[in-house]
Design an enzyme around this catalytic site. Structure first.
Site, short mmCIF file in Angstrom:
data_model
loop_
_atom_site.label_atom_id
_atom_site.label_comp_id
_atom_site.label_asym_id
_atom_site.label_seq_id
_atom_site.Cartn_x
_atom_site.Cartn_y
_atom_site.Cartn_z
N ASP A 232 0.85 -1.19 0.00
CA ASP A 232 0.00 0.00 0.00
C ASP A 232 0.88 1.24 0.00
O ASP A 232 1.52 1.55 1.00
CB ASP A 232 -0.90 -0.04 1.24
CG ASP A 232 -1.75 1.20 1.41
OD1 ASP A 232 -1.84 2.00 0.46
OD2 ASP A 232 -2.34 1.36 2.50
N ASP B 146 -1.55 -0.90 -4.14
CA ASP B 146 -1.67 -0.04 -5.32
C ASP B 146 -0.39 -0.09 -6.15
O ASP B 146 0.59 -0.76 -5.78
CB ASP B 146 -2.00 1.39 -4.90
CG ASP B 146 -1.10 1.91 -3.79
OD1 ASP B 146 0.12 1.67 -3.84
OD2 ASP B 146 -1.62 2.55 -2.85
N ASP C 236 -6.89 -14.26 -18.77
CA ASP C 236 -7.84 -14.84 -17.82
C ASP C 236 -8.88 -15.67 -18.57
O ASP C 236 -9.38 -15.26 -19.63
CB ASP C 236 -8.52 -13.70 -17.06
CG ASP C 236 -9.44 -14.20 -15.97
OD1 ASP C 236 -8.96 -14.87 -15.05
OD2 ASP C 236 -10.65 -13.91 -16.04
N GLU D 190 -4.41 -18.92 -19.10
CA GLU D 190 -5.04 -19.64 -18.01
C GLU D 190 -6.07 -20.55 -18.65
O GLU D 190 -7.19 -20.14 -18.93
CB GLU D 190 -5.72 -18.69 -17.02
CG GLU D 190 -6.36 -19.45 -15.85
CD GLU D 190 -7.51 -18.71 -15.18
OE1 GLU D 190 -7.80 -19.03 -14.01
OE2 GLU D 190 -8.14 -17.85 -15.82
#
Length: 519
Positions: A24, A32, A203, A262
């Protein structure tokens, strides 16, 4: 770049960053891109070749960012396009390539296209971008398909039509028979390639194309990603036509840009179809991830993958953990035994021919967090299953960087999922420079892998039934899957220096649940 030479991806070690849980940088409790950028020196020291970033795009985060509302922008919670560009620049300067996730099977229901589809109504060009159907039986879904996340794969809209979503209802499936959809994703690829990304992780790469007519299964059954059986919504042959249009785009850019699939399919033969010369570069071998910690199971997976991939000239692509599966420390028994087996498995994987993927935190020996409070669970499977499936949050808990503080160094605030107190002892700070720590094991293994490259094949060496021993390139690897220590001298052909060991090797004896590399 750290990895040089032709087709860098054939032997690369790639580190998966789940941005929400990595680091973070702005103190709001969510990871992030600034946090990723700040930790690039750590990743470079680890010895990896590339970073794979899970989605950071504009998203309502109903499915951890895999519900994308804008494929060409960064969600404000993760930063800005300028933050992304700065992160890529720093990664490249440190010798690391950058791969980003692309999610072509579906969008968020907040995507401008889906909003337009709802507004335009049945039969409109806007609806043709998605899969809308009418009921054959009033009030019933168009067929009996079920969602991966439990419940029906269909949701009804106000005008009576239904839309397909193989995942959450906030993730409507694109219609890949539509030319606009195909053109849109070619443009999305170019957008990120123009920004300097080195490749894509695709994905649900076995999705997108559905069998003509959307045939019913005959009885409602939950869609499985595991690909153990053929289904009319996954691994349909038409998906390969899509990748044949993507490959020329990747090849048109300098620097050997690549894509990894994937693809949960029913056999190594089906998986190899995705990595034919005119399609993608890699496809994850999930068979190793799913295998029990046993010599026979590992050898079966390794032999099958190497043999099939050789027929299409593609490298094997190994993985033991990721953001969708329980961490392998826990899968292998948890506690000291699970950690020992996970370390042994990881060292074996890194000795194999091909490319290897590491999931953030496995280099720290992190376990699956099984006791998250019900009220913090965020995975859509938890809600859609009526609280019977706890989902994937246990492998997505923010990383511990330091041994103290409310977020163990993750950031200046709390964390979006709570960290176990015991992780303080597993933090990067606690393990840095500590001989025998899991972090130092990974650093040593990755450094050694650069100077002792695995070859293109394995040669199995004589060993007892609960031991695997093989040579590959400059590495000879031995893993004791059994419960008893074994004198290395009993294996006969393994004289030499120990390069790396996943556990202490004393007096030439290989303990149970231990891997050693011999040079």
């Amino acid at each position: 770049m750290t990895t040089t030479g032709q087709e860098w991806w054939r032997t690369a070690v790639i580190y998966q960053v789940y941005p929400r849980s990595f680091a973070d940088g702005n103190g709001d409790g969510t990871g992030d891109l600034k946090g990723v950028r700040d930790r690039i020196p750590y990743l470079a020291e680890l010895g990896i070749d590339a970073i794979w970033l899970s989605p950071f795009y504009t998203s309502p985060l109903n499915d951890g960012g895999y519900d994308v509302a804008d494929f060409r922008d960064v969600d404000p919670r993760f930063g800005t396009l300028a933050d992304f560009d700065a992160m890529v620049t720093d990664a490249h300067a440190a010798g690391l390539r950058v791969i980003v996730d692309i999610v072509p099977n579906h969008s968020s229901s907040e995507h401008a296209w889906f909003k337009a589809a709802l507004a335009a109504g049945p039969g409109s060009p806007e609806r043709e971008r998605y899969i809308f159907r009418d009921s054959e039986v009033e009030g019933e879904p168009p067929n009996d398909w079920q969602s991966v996340f439990h419940g029906s794969a269909w949701t009804r809209v106000e005008d009576g039509q239904w839309y397909l979503h193989l995942f959450d209802s906030t993730q409507p499936d694109f219609n890949w028979e539509n030319d606009e959809v195909r053109a849109e994703f070619l443009d999305i690829l170019r957008f990120w390639l123009d920004r300097g990304v080195d490749g894509f992780r695709i994905d649900v790469a076995h999705g997108m194309v559905k069998e003509a007519g959307l045939p019913a299964l005959g009885a409602p059954q939950s869609i499985e990603m595991l690909g153990t059986t053929k289904a009319p919504y996954f691994d349909v042959d038409g998906v390969h036509d899509i990748y044949r249009t993507w490959r020329p785009v990747l090849d048109s850019y300098p620097g050997e840009r690549m894509a990894v699939a994937e693809a949960w399919v029913e056999s190594p033969e089906r998986r190899a179809m995705y990595v034919r010369a005119d399609e993608l570069h890699q496809a994850f071998n999930f068979d190793l991830l799913m295998a029990d910690f046993a010599a026979a199971d590992y050898r079966k997976v390794i032999d099958a993958e190497l043999a099939i991939n050789a027929t299409v000239g593609a490298p094997a692509t190994w993985v033991l953990s990721n953001h969708d599966r329980p961490r392998h420390v826990t899968r292998y028994g948890d506690g000291e035994t699970g950690l020992a087996r996970a370390r042994a498995a990881s060292l074996l994987m890194l000795a194999l021919p091909g490319s290897a993927y590491i999931y953030q935190g496995e280099e720290l020996g992190l376990n699956e967090v099984l006791d998250l409070p019900d009220d913090v669970l965020d995975d859509p499977t938890w809600k859609r299953s009526g609280g019977t499936d706890r989902g994937r949050d246990g492998c997505r808990v923010p990383l511990p960087w330091k041994s103290y503080g409310a977020s163990l160094g993750f950031g200046n605030a709390g964390t979006w999922l709570p960290q176990p107190p015991a992780w303080a002892e597993l933090s990067a700070e606690a393990q840095d420079g500590v001989e025998g720590s899991t972090l130092e094991l990974y650093r040593t293994a990755l450094r050694t892998r650069r100077t002792h490259r695995p070859g293109d094949a394995v040669t199995w060496l004589d060993s007892p039934s609960d031991v695997l021993a093989f040579s590959s390139g400059a590495i000879r690897c031995v893993t004791n899957f059994g419960g008893n220590p074994i004198p290395l001298a009993d294996l006969g052909t393994l004289e030499g220096d120990i390069l790396v060991a996943s556990g202490p090797v004393q007096d030439g004896t290989l303990p149970a649940n231990t891997t050693v590399w011999i040079g």
